[in-house]
Scaffold this active site. Structure first.
Site, PDB file in Angstrom:
ATOM      1  N   ASN A 100       0.854  -1.188   0.000  1.00  0.00           N
ATOM      2  CA  ASN A 100       0.000   0.000   0.000  1.00  0.00           C
ATOM      3  C   ASN A 100       0.893   1.243   0.000  1.00  0.00           C
ATOM      4  O   ASN A 100       2.114   1.137   0.203  1.00  0.00           O
ATOM      5  CB  ASN A 100      -0.947  -0.022   1.214  1.00  0.00           C
ATOM      6  N   PRO A 101       0.355   2.436  -0.222  1.00  0.00           N
ATOM      7  CA  PRO A 101       1.209   3.631  -0.329  1.00  0.00           C
ATOM      8  C   PRO A 101       2.089   3.884   0.898  1.00  0.00           C
ATOM      9  O   PRO A 101       3.201   4.401   0.770  1.00  0.00           O
ATOM     10  CB  PRO A 101       0.202   4.766  -0.531  1.00  0.00           C
ATOM     11  N   CYS A 102       1.600   3.551   2.089  1.00  0.00           N
ATOM     12  CA  CYS A 102       2.378   3.813   3.309  1.00  0.00           C
ATOM     13  C   CYS A 102       3.390   2.718   3.601  1.00  0.00           C
ATOM     14  O   CYS A 102       4.172   2.835   4.556  1.00  0.00           O
ATOM     15  CB  CYS A 102       1.442   3.983   4.496  1.00  0.00           C
ATOM     16  N   GLU A 104       3.187  -0.325   4.861  1.00  0.00           N
ATOM     17  CA  GLU A 104       3.122  -1.294   5.964  1.00  0.00           C
ATOM     18  C   GLU A 104       2.435  -2.598   5.547  1.00  0.00           C
ATOM     19  O   GLU A 104       2.725  -3.657   6.100  1.00  0.00           O
ATOM     20  CB  GLU A 104       2.415  -0.709   7.190  1.00  0.00           C
ATOM     21  N   PRO A 289       0.962   3.815  10.261  1.00  0.00           N
ATOM     22  CA  PRO A 289       1.361   5.156  10.727  1.00  0.00           C
ATOM     23  C   PRO A 289       0.446   5.723  11.802  1.00  0.00           C
ATOM     24  O   PRO A 289       0.877   6.551  12.599  1.00  0.00           O
ATOM     25  CB  PRO A 289       1.321   6.003   9.452  1.00  0.00           C
ATOM     26  N   THR A 290      -0.835   5.331  11.822  1.00  0.00           N
ATOM     27  CA  THR A 290      -1.836   5.786  12.810  1.00  0.00           C
ATOM     28  C   THR A 290      -1.863   7.302  12.953  1.00  0.00           C
ATOM     29  O   THR A 290      -1.999   7.821  14.059  1.00  0.00           O
ATOM     30  CB  THR A 290      -1.603   5.143  14.202  1.00  0.00           C
ATOM     31  N   GLY A 291      -1.730   8.003  11.833  1.00  0.00           N
ATOM     32  CA  GLY A 291      -1.687   9.469  11.902  1.00  0.00           C
ATOM     33  C   GLY A 291      -2.925  10.089  12.502  1.00  0.00           C
ATOM     34  O   GLY A 291      -2.876  10.689  13.585  1.00  0.00           O
ATOM     35  N   ILE A 293      -5.903   8.530  13.450  1.00  0.00           N
ATOM     36  CA  ILE A 293      -6.576   7.800  14.519  1.00  0.00           C
ATOM     37  C   ILE A 293      -5.862   7.941  15.854  1.00  0.00           C
ATOM     38  O   ILE A 293      -6.456   7.700  16.904  1.00  0.00           O
ATOM     39  CB  ILE A 293      -6.758   6.308  14.167  1.00  0.00           C
TER      40      ILE A 293
END
Length: 627
Positions: A100-102, A104, A289-291, A293
């Site tokens: 995926n883009p991030c 993970e 990344p949990t930015g 949330i």
């Protein structure tokens, strides 16, 4: 092109994908060759479908260009293909080609993974120890819930739905790791901190393995398990070996041994169960990344990131600014054994200075516990890029997927330092890494310091963009009469039906009124073409009172306070806003839709139709009729 050359910062308004994540995937062969600045660095690119040699390049130069691009704008990151596929639980089906883009979630083509993150500080007891029992229980509940969700989710394509249900990959992961270590009194950049972080993640992975094996025993393994049993057992054994290795690195009385010891025991047991019953899920954990949330989770830090800063500034109304010290600092001081008075002195110093350097009440050996990703204004300390990478390497052996994390570098970092960081991440077995040099973009979401809004090159000044109407356009014309002043409204429209220009013609050509209305219409046309919403103009200009004013011949607008008032009442009715707030042409003229009934009256202020026993006017809010 001329615009961008003359005003480079305009790219931030006009170039798309400014905040997209871009990565380059390379093999071990590439990285080995990239370490040679000679003929040994030559390598062949391969075709995607056949694997045949395609183009010969110099690996050393390519890595140099990747590093230079990252230095300039934060992209691309790097993914290490050989490492990724070494940990592929379904290698017997196919290789892992993308993420995926991030970065993970890394798994087979046409698959999807539902993610969930646990706030690690929620499992920290008052005495600074980690509540393993509660943590284990929550991991089991979440993993079971996530597995149930697979069959109840919708997917963007039949292929993704088919593979997601066949392999059932999950992505449970950590959040608030940086705050956890600080609250435990452990430096993010320390072997002790990395060992505890690895132990906690090992326990998450171990319990997830055990629960997945239990669900496989009851519900059956994922559909494709039989074809990939060898790969699954091989990768699960690698997780177990990593846990045994981590346990051996702990000092005799060091905290965290019990955590990783329990993890190793669970993994040992689950290996036997997996051999007997299989796994319910082909993947179990990721580090997302949990930015956004993280704010909902009330976390001090995101993902596995360290703290960005110890002091945050909250801007209130009327220009007031409140400085707030992160809660993890006080908890960390308690774990380090500080009493109330020294703690208050330290917190006061931090609130005033923005950092802890030079604070007499704080033991200098404890400064590293409170180091942050960026240098605080007036301070000198910050976490090195290497510390970020070593933390990733500590957790990666206990994560099914990969880690979404940014390696922060100061503005002064060089291309060579970025290259060295990429090489270090590869050598330590990290699957993917992204690097960001402070202020390498004209606009960035996180800053520190009073000059944080300053851009790397120049301030980004928003520039309005005019949307001109097509040469041939549709239009609508309306005849009106206000206090015996006749005129015509003509509205030109875009192809999508939105109004884009206005012409107002008054019968007395050459008069002051006619000239002013013509100029006014031109100004409104420009507003519309530069994107000013029609409803904003309606609210601004409706109910303006000046002559000529009075009764009209339009039953829907029986009275107008002025010509301008009439124009905007008519525009509001003829181009009502949609649910998205966009004005569109009404299908029927307003004058044909409103009838006068006996129990209605005209508002004395705006002329709108109201009920006889009404109070304030629903159109303009006037309360003249009240009482």
């Amino acid at each position: 092109p001329n615009l961008l050359w003359s005003d480079p910062m305009s790219a931030y308004q006009n170039v798309p994908f400014q905040n997209a994540n871009h990565s380059v995937r390379v093999s071990d062969e590439f990285m080995v060759r990239a370490s040679h600045a000679d003929n040994g660095s030559r390598y062949w690119t391969k075709t995607v479908t056949t694997g045949e040699n395609h183009t010969q390049l110099d690996a050393y130069e390519v890595l140099d260009k990747i590093s230079e691009a990252t230095w300039a704008c934060g992209d691309p990151g790097m993914q290490f293909d050989t490492t990724i596929n070494r940990w592929n639980t379904c290698a017997d089906t196919e290789r892992i080609n993308a993420s995926n883009p991030c970065s993970e979630y890394m798994f087979l083509n046409d698959s999807a993974c539902n993610l969930a993150s646990l706030r690690l500080t929620a499992f920290l007891r008052d005495d600074g120890t980690f509540d393993m029992d509660t943590f284990e229980h929550v991991v089991r509940v979440m993993l079971t819930a996530m597995d149930i969700l697979i069959n109840r989710s919708s997917y963007p394509s039949p292929a993704i739905e088919r593979n997601s249900k066949a392999y059932r990959p999950l992505g449970l992961g950590p959040c608030d790791l940086g705050a956890l270590l600080m609250r435990m009194g452990l430096p993010y950049d320390s072997d002790a901190g990395r060992r505890v972080a690895g132990a906690v993640q090992a326990l998450m992975q171990a319990v997830a393995m055990d629960q997945s094996a239990l669900m496989a025993r009851v519900l059956g393994p994922f559909t494709a398990y039989a074809d990939n049993s060898t790969s699954c057992l091989r990768v699960m054994s690698m997780h177990h070996e990593a846990a045994i290795k981590l346990l051996s690195e702990f000092k005799p009385t060091e905290y965290g041994q019990e955590i990783v010891g329990r993890a190793a025991d669970y993994m040992n047991t689950s290996l036997g169960d997996i051999a007997s019953y299989g796994m319910r899920n082909a993947q179990l954990t990721v580090a997302a990344p949990t930015g956004t949330i993280s704010f909902l989770m009330d976390a001090d830090t995101t993902g596995i990131e360290p703290a960005i800063a110890l002091v945050a500034e909250k801007h209130l109304a009327h220009g007031a600014v409140v400085r707030m010290v992160t809660r993890s600092v006080e908890a960390g001081l308690r774990s380090l054994g500080y009493d109330l008075d020294p703690s208050l002195e330290i917190l006061t110093y931090l609130e005033e200075q923005g950092h802890l350097e030079g604070c007499q009440a704080l033991d200098e050996d404890h400064l590293s516990v409170f180091d942050t990703a960026f240098k605080a204004p007036g301070g000198t300390r910050y976490l090195s890029p290497e510390s970020h990478i070593h933390m990733m390497a500590a957790l990666q052996p206990f994560i099914s997927g990969a880690i979404s994390k940014t390696i922060n570098m100061p503005q002064t970092a060089t291309k060579e330092e970025i290259r060295a960081a990429y090489e270090l991440a590869w050598s330590l077995g990290v699957k993917a890494v992204a690097i960001y040099r402070d202020k390498s973009k004209g606009a960035q979401p996180v800053n520190t310091g009073k000059d944080a809004t300053a851009l790397a090159v120049a301030p980004v000044v928003p520039k309005p963009i005019r949307r001109r109407l097509p040469e041939t356009r549709n239009s609508i014309t309306h005849k009106f009469c206000v206090a015996n002043h006749e005129g015509y409204l003509t509205v030109g429209m875009y192809d999508d039906g939105k109004p884009g220009e206005l012409f107002i013609t008054i019968s007395k050509e050459g008069s002051v009124v006619s000239g002013m209305m013509d100029a006014f219409a031109t100004a409104i046309s420009l507003n519309l073409q530069y994107g000013v919403p029609l409803d904003v103009l309606v609210k601004k200009f409706s109910h303006m009172r000046f002559e000529p004013a009075g009764f009209t011949e339009n039953r829907a607008i029986p009275m107008a306070k002025s010509l301008v008032d009439y124009v905007f009442q008519w525009l509001a009715a003829r181009f009502p806003a949609t649910d998205e707030g966009v004005p569109m042409l009404a299908p029927v003229a307003l004058a044909d839709t409103v009838a006068t009934v006996d129990d209605q009256f005209l508002c004395p202020s705006c002329g709108a139709v109201g009920r006889k026993f009404g109070c304030s006017c629903a159109n303009c809010g006037d309360t003249t009729a009240c009482g």
